[in-house]
Scaffold this active site. Structure first.
Site, PDB file in Angstrom:
ATOM      1  N   ASP A 187      41.072  40.517  27.872  1.00 27.17           N
ATOM      2  CA  ASP A 187      41.468  39.403  27.003  1.00 27.17           C
ATOM      3  C   ASP A 187      40.360  39.030  26.037  1.00 27.17           C
ATOM      4  OD1 ASP A 187      39.759  38.395  28.899  1.00 27.17           O
ATOM      5  OD2 ASP A 187      40.985  36.654  29.419  1.00 27.17           O
ATOM      6  N   LYS A 213      29.515  27.081  36.179  1.00 30.22           N
ATOM      7  CA  LYS A 213      29.929  25.761  35.694  1.00 30.22           C
ATOM      8  C   LYS A 213      28.835  24.695  35.875  1.00 30.22           C
ATOM      9  CE  LYS A 213      34.412  26.963  35.155  1.00 30.22           C
ATOM     10  NZ  LYS A 213      35.247  27.541  36.154  1.00 30.22           N
ATOM     11  N   ASP A 250      37.512  34.994  23.887  1.00 23.33           N
ATOM     12  CA  ASP A 250      38.555  35.411  24.828  1.00 23.33           C
ATOM     13  C   ASP A 250      39.811  34.647  24.446  1.00 23.33           C
ATOM     14  OD1 ASP A 250      39.267  33.213  26.997  1.00 23.33           O
ATOM     15  OD2 ASP A 250      37.152  33.003  26.519  1.00 23.33           O
TER      16      ASP A 250
HETATM   17  P1  GTP Z   1      44.377  32.635  33.819  1.00 22.24           P
HETATM   18  O1  GTP Z   1      45.416  32.643  34.914  1.00 22.24           O
HETATM   19  O2  GTP Z   1      44.823  31.848  32.634  1.00 22.24           O
HETATM   20  O3  GTP Z   1      43.011  32.267  34.287  1.00 22.24           O
HETATM   21  O4  GTP Z   1      44.264  34.143  33.225  1.00 22.24           O
HETATM   22  P2  GTP Z   1      43.975  35.530  33.988  1.00 22.24           P
HETATM   23  O5  GTP Z   1      44.889  35.656  35.146  1.00 22.24           O
HETATM   24  O6  GTP Z   1      44.103  36.616  32.976  1.00 22.24           O
HETATM   25  O7  GTP Z   1      42.498  35.401  34.525  1.00 22.24           O
HETATM   26  P3  GTP Z   1      41.128  35.610  33.741  1.00 22.24           P
HETATM   27  O8  GTP Z   1      41.276  35.111  32.344  1.00 22.24           O
HETATM   28  O9  GTP Z   1      40.043  35.068  34.541  1.00 22.24           O
HETATM   29  O10 GTP Z   1      41.000  37.183  33.753  1.00 22.24           O
HETATM   30  C1  GTP Z   1      40.043  37.910  33.007  1.00 22.24           C
HETATM   31  C2  GTP Z   1      40.567  39.337  32.851  1.00 22.24           C
HETATM   32  O11 GTP Z   1      40.707  39.950  34.141  1.00 22.24           O
HETATM   33  C3  GTP Z   1      41.943  39.394  32.213  1.00 22.24           C
HETATM   34  O12 GTP Z   1      41.954  40.495  31.316  1.00 22.24           O
HETATM   35  C4  GTP Z   1      42.881  39.600  33.373  1.00 22.24           C
HETATM   36  O13 GTP Z   1      44.039  40.360  33.020  1.00 22.24           O
HETATM   37  C5  GTP Z   1      42.037  40.365  34.364  1.00 22.24           C
HETATM   38  N1  GTP Z   1      42.388  40.032  35.752  1.00 22.24           N
HETATM   39  C6  GTP Z   1      42.349  38.791  36.314  1.00 22.24           C
HETATM   40  N2  GTP Z   1      42.739  38.852  37.608  1.00 22.24           N
HETATM   41  C7  GTP Z   1      43.030  40.161  37.850  1.00 22.24           C
HETATM   42  C8  GTP Z   1      43.494  40.862  39.018  1.00 22.24           C
HETATM   43  O14 GTP Z   1      43.722  40.295  40.084  1.00 22.24           O
HETATM   44  N3  GTP Z   1      43.667  42.217  38.890  1.00 22.24           N
HETATM   45  C9  GTP Z   1      43.425  42.905  37.713  1.00 22.24           C
HETATM   46  N4  GTP Z   1      43.640  44.217  37.691  1.00 22.24           N
HETATM   47  N5  GTP Z   1      43.006  42.264  36.603  1.00 22.24           N
HETATM   48  C10 GTP Z   1      42.808  40.905  36.676  1.00 22.24           C
END
Ligand code: GTP
Length: 370
Positions: free
Chosen positions: A106, A157, A217
């Site tokens: 992202d 944080k 992001d």
């Molecule tokens: P929020 O629910 O809004 O926090 O978004 P998110 O689920 O995408 O979490 P976050 O922004 O912290 O994730 C950062 C990156 O890691 C993103 O590109 C997500 O798609 C990826 N990501 C987060 N959790 C996982 C997971 O459990 N498995 C995989 N494969 N990718 C993940």
């Protein structure tokens, strides 16, 4: 070198835009965000890419397939339950060899990966984390390094009095394969709160690579709007050509713009977009393929996905509208409101103050007014 892109998250902060589309598939200047990330990797000489997928992997798979259309080798791996950022990389271990890259899926950046990889090698690092400066570090995980870049401390944080740096983890890593040995198989595990602090406590060489390149992001609606605006304003170096040759206005093939309509850039109109008589479209605005803007309507600083139909005398300002959404005449959608996909907004409504309409919902005439 291979790259793993993490695209398995649910994108909860971007709901309701992420109800039907996973975050990496949200359109950014009319292309799925992930396509920009893959093009970026290609431009940096990385053509061997593994997608670590989970939530709505079907949508990603259908669009990208094996990656041939984009000129890369794409391997798609789906986890059955969320494994977190580190667990999602452990899950693709069998496809990794030697030094490899990990990217949060992202992030839009102009980071120079070749320079980061050279930095990693020169220092004999096990894990190198890209760092970016931010104005308000309190909402992030800070990374404190010494003058050579070796990580000294992670501060999650922080309270204002704990802030010793404005550098945060920017979500791109160069890793040695041994790092995978620290990640449990088939278990939820994170880099940020698990693997990296673990490496540090074992005294492994772990470095931060500072870059002032463009970085954002797209985790929240405000940042999703920002990344579109930044590209339109030419702030993402490698995407500057998107608008340059069109003096701030790009009109897709088959677009039909009434001679009395006014376009004020930066504006991108997709293919076959129709703009009616006396309508005004003011940038930064992106309108997706096959969308229609009715006569006398005003669209300002908004993102419309494809097949959006706006009737006459509608006003949109700072709005995000999902695919196939319809807005009837004399309605206004303002101030960061989100109307997601396949919604209908009846006549004479005023949607404001960041209201969020979930997919498939209908709002009758004059039902919401603030
Ligand atoms: P929020 O629910 O809004 O926090 O978004 P998110 O689920 O995408 O979490 P976050 O922004 O912290 O994730 C950062 C990156 O890691 C993103 O590109 C997500 O798609 C990826 N990501 C987060 N959790 C996982 C997971 O459990 N498995 C995989 N494969 N990718 C993940």
């Amino acid at each position: 070198m291979k790259a793993v892109i993490l695209v398995g998250g649910e994108g909860t902060r971007l709901r309701p835009l992420t109800v039907n589309l996973p975050k990496p598939m949200l359109p950014v200047v009319n292309r799925p965000f992930l396509e920009h990330v893959i093009e970026y990797l290609k431009g940096q000489g990385i053509g061997d890419v593994i997608l670590s997928m989970g939530y709505r992997s079907d949508v990603i798979e259908e669009y990208f397939g094996d990656g041939k259309r984009l000129g890369v080798d794409l391997r798609l791996v789906v986890e059955s339950t969320p494994l977190g950022t580190a667990g999602g990389v452990k899950n693709v271990e069998q496809f990794l060899d030697g030094t490899f890259l990990v990217l949060n899926g992202d992030i839009m950046t102009d980071l120079d990966l070749r320079a980061m990889i050279a930095f990693h090698r020169e220092r004999g690092s096990k894990a190198t984390i890209s760092l970016t400066p931010v104005d308000d570090p309190t909402a992030y995980g800070l990374v404190e390094t010494d003058a050579q870049g070796r990580v000294q401390r992670f501060i999650e944080k922080p309270r204002p009095e704990d802030i010793t740096t404005n550098l945060i983890n920017a979500g791109t890593y160069v890793l040695e394969r041994e790092v995978l040995d620290l990640i449990p198989s088939a278990k939820y595990h994170m880099f940020e709160r698990g693997v990296f602090p673990d490496l540090l406590s074992r005294n492994h060489p772990i470095y931060g690579y500072r870059s002032n390149s463009y970085w954002i992001d797209i985790g929240t609606p405000a940042k999703y709007l920002s990344v579109n605006r930044d590209i339109l304003h030419g702030r993402v170096a490698r995407l500057q050509s998107e608008l340059k040759s069109y003096e701030g206005i790009r009109v897709g093939e088959g677009a039909d713009i009434d001679p009395s309509a006014v376009l004020v850039g930066p504006v991108i109109l997709g293919q076959r977009v129709k703009v009616g008589a006396r309508a005004r479209v003011t940038g930064p605005t992106v309108i997706g393929d096959d969308s229609v803007i009715g006569p006398d309507s005003v669209v300002e600083e908004s993102i419309l996905w494809s097949k959006v139909r706006i009737a006459g005398r509608v006003q949109l300002k700072g709005a995000i509208l999902g695919r196939d959404t319809v807005v009837e005449q004399d309605s206004s959608i303002l101030g960061g409101a989100i109307v997601s996909d396949s919604c209908s907004v009846g006549k004479d409504n005023k949607l404001d103050r960041g209201i969020r309409v979930w997919p498939g919902h209908s709002i009758g005439p004059r039902m919401i007014s603030f």
